[in-house]
Design an enzyme around this catalytic site. Structure first.
Site, PDB file in Angstrom:
ATOM      1  N   TYR A 121      19.281  -6.773  -5.021  1.00  0.00           N
ATOM      2  CA  TYR A 121      18.967  -8.065  -5.631  1.00  0.00           C
ATOM      3  C   TYR A 121      18.782  -7.857  -7.123  1.00  0.00           C
ATOM      4  O   TYR A 121      18.040  -6.965  -7.542  1.00  0.00           O
ATOM      5  CB  TYR A 121      17.688  -8.654  -5.019  1.00  0.00           C
ATOM      6  CG  TYR A 121      17.306  -9.998  -5.601  1.00  0.00           C
ATOM      7  CD1 TYR A 121      18.072 -11.127  -5.350  1.00  0.00           C
ATOM      8  CD2 TYR A 121      16.177 -10.135  -6.399  1.00  0.00           C
ATOM      9  CE1 TYR A 121      17.727 -12.371  -5.886  1.00  0.00           C
ATOM     10  CE2 TYR A 121      15.820 -11.373  -6.930  1.00  0.00           C
ATOM     11  CZ  TYR A 121      16.598 -12.480  -6.669  1.00  0.00           C
ATOM     12  OH  TYR A 121      16.249 -13.713  -7.193  1.00  0.00           O
ATOM     13  N   ASP A 174      19.128  -1.148 -12.891  1.00  0.00           N
ATOM     14  CA  ASP A 174      18.199  -2.267 -12.827  1.00  0.00           C
ATOM     15  C   ASP A 174      16.833  -1.712 -12.452  1.00  0.00           C
ATOM     16  O   ASP A 174      16.542  -1.470 -11.282  1.00  0.00           O
ATOM     17  CB  ASP A 174      18.697  -3.298 -11.807  1.00  0.00           C
ATOM     18  CG  ASP A 174      17.800  -4.534 -11.774  1.00  0.00           C
ATOM     19  OD1 ASP A 174      16.747  -4.517 -12.455  1.00  0.00           O
ATOM     20  OD2 ASP A 174      18.131  -5.494 -11.064  1.00  0.00           O
ATOM     21  N   LYS A 179       9.145  -7.525 -14.691  1.00  0.00           N
ATOM     22  CA  LYS A 179       7.893  -7.310 -13.943  1.00  0.00           C
ATOM     23  C   LYS A 179       6.787  -6.648 -14.762  1.00  0.00           C
ATOM     24  O   LYS A 179       6.132  -7.317 -15.546  1.00  0.00           O
ATOM     25  CB  LYS A 179       8.196  -6.509 -12.672  1.00  0.00           C
ATOM     26  CG  LYS A 179       9.291  -7.218 -11.824  1.00  0.00           C
ATOM     27  CD  LYS A 179       9.005  -7.336 -10.387  1.00  0.00           C
ATOM     28  CE  LYS A 179      10.160  -7.900  -9.612  1.00  0.00           C
ATOM     29  NZ  LYS A 179       9.832  -8.787  -8.534  1.00  0.00           N
TER      30      LYS A 179
END
Ligand code: PLP
Length: 425
Positions: free
Chosen positions: A140, A235, A263
């Protein structure tokens, strides 16, 4: 419960599914309506106290409402909160990111992991003049068209949209390989190598439960991509500052061309970043022609929270602490699930972990999808009744923070033992 149900009834009238992000709707027996949070705990509007192992799905490395982060935000609020101009703090955050994250170079701050991967992919395409990208099945990278793509026919690797509303032509520019399967990577590059701008990879897959890379896999991906003139995008939205202060690249000894982050570097405020080789980054506007912009890019409040979080994380070696907590949680899972005699597996990489029910080994997304979702949902609910909040989907991860104490882990151990007997026994 009465108050929650009241709010949820209003929510269902004005918010689709009663939520603003789908996974929140899965929480059983009804979505959690939070009033406040501190340290390792959240309190619902009904006064229910839960030990939170979701932690905002990763950003809250230091737990909820960390005092140093709160003070940095308060200090910034005094000085105003949006300038649409350069600040010294955003320069400092960028300096820290480029000094810690290989290959260094330069950074662009954006507002979410989604924006970071969208920008990195556009940059890779603009830089190479190629259109295709490669992603991995089950990975994702946010909610934009290029990456909301699933594996099509195994033979072709051409992606198909995983959501209505994404044009097939757009998805077909995304090729899908299998994580931990070198042959599948080799095949994609052999078939489309000269047209591939970049491969984007979560170094540890953390959105299909948790799947660490097999030894040598990430190095193989990077070498194969480079042989074909494609860029390597790591990522590190989840792994950045969680696996190691220098991210997964340091742990697995691989170097990317572009790194996407999010995050933790916003300390719980909306954030994303692209970090990468100077020569590539210079293609972004305003130095180059690849467009990216944002009213909120480098938002002063986010930057204040992110800098405070990163400073504390460095000072206390937060990745070491959460890795130890995650190891203890892993042990607790083994103890409880062995006790009821079900088939299961636990995957962990540093301070992020997940367990899967009904399967003995999970190394690919296909393995993860075979896990028993109904059993996990029962267990999640039984845990919530015992004051423990874990992700409602087996295909998400558990994120311990530095605020979790040994006692929190003991509470998890006790609750899981009982919940497993009730839900799986
Ligand atoms: N990349 C990874 C690896 C993620 O886990 C996520 C979100 O969970 C994203 C990108 C998207 O980030 P955001 O939710 O901030 O848009």
């Amino acid at each position: 419960m009465a108050r929650s149900l009241e709010v949820l009834e209003r929510a269902r009238r004005v918010l689709v599914g009663g939520v603003n992000s789908p996974v929140r709707a899965l929480v059983k027996p009804y979505p959690l309506v939070v009033e406040r949070a501190r340290g390792s705990r959240v309190w619902s509007v009904d006064g229910e106290e839960l030990i939170d192992f979701i932690m905002g799905y990763g950003p809250l490395l230091l737990g909820h409402a960390h005092p140093e982060v709160a003070a940095a935000v308060a200090e910034q609020l005094e000085k105003g909160w949006l300038y649409a101009a350069v600040t010294e703090a955003e320069v400092e955050l960028a300096e820290r990111l480029v000094s810690l994250y290989k290959p260094g170079g330069m950074a662009r701050l954006v507002n979410s992991g989604t924006e970071a991967t969208m920008t990195a992919i556009r940059l890779a395409r603009g830089y190479t003049g190629r259109d295709y990208i490669v992603k991995f099945d089950g990975a994702y990278h946010g909610a934009h068209d290029a990456v909301l793509v699933s594996a099509g026919s195994a033979a072709g690797h051409l992606g198909v949209p995983s959501s209505p509303g994404i044009p097939a032509e757009c998805a077909s520019k995304t090729l899908v390989a299998e994580f931990n399967n070198e042959e599948s990577v080799e095949r994609v590059f052999e078939e489309h190598g000269g047209d591939i701008a970049a491969v984007i990879v979560e170094p540890v897959m953390a959105n299909i439960g948790v799947i660490p890379p097999r030894k040598g896999f990430l190095d193989f991906v990077a070498r194969t991509a480079r042989r074909h003139g494609a860029l390597v995008i790591f990522d590190e939205v989840v792994t950045g500052f969680r696996l190691h202060l220098r991210g997964a690249q340091e742990v697995y000894g691989v170097e990317a061309d572009l790194v996407t982050m999010g995050k933790v570097i916003g300390g719980g405020f909306p954030v994303g970043a692209v970090v990468g080789r100077r020569e590539v980054m210079r293609h972004l506007a305003p130095e180059g022609k690849v467009f990216n912009a944002g009213t909120f890019n480098g938002h002063p409040v986010t930057v204040a929270a992110g800098l405070a979080t990163v400073r504390v994380a460095e000072r206390i070696n937060a990745p070491g602490i959460v890795a130890e907590r995650a190891r203890e949680l892993e042990e607790a899972v083994h103890e409880a699930l062995r006790g009821v005699g079900v088939e299961y597996t636990v995957n962990r990489a540093g301070g992020v972990l997940q367990f899967y029910l009904g399967v003995g080994r999970v190394e690919t997304a296909a393995d993860a999808r075979r896990a028993d979702k109904a059993a996990y949902a029962r267990l999640h609910e039984a845990l919530r009744r015992r004051g423990i909040l874990v992700t409602p989907s087996q295909l998400e991860a558990l994120f311990p923070s530095t605020a979790h104490t040994g006692e929190d882990v003991e509470a998890f151990r006790r609750a899981l033992r009982e919940a497993a007997r009730e839900a799986l026994g």
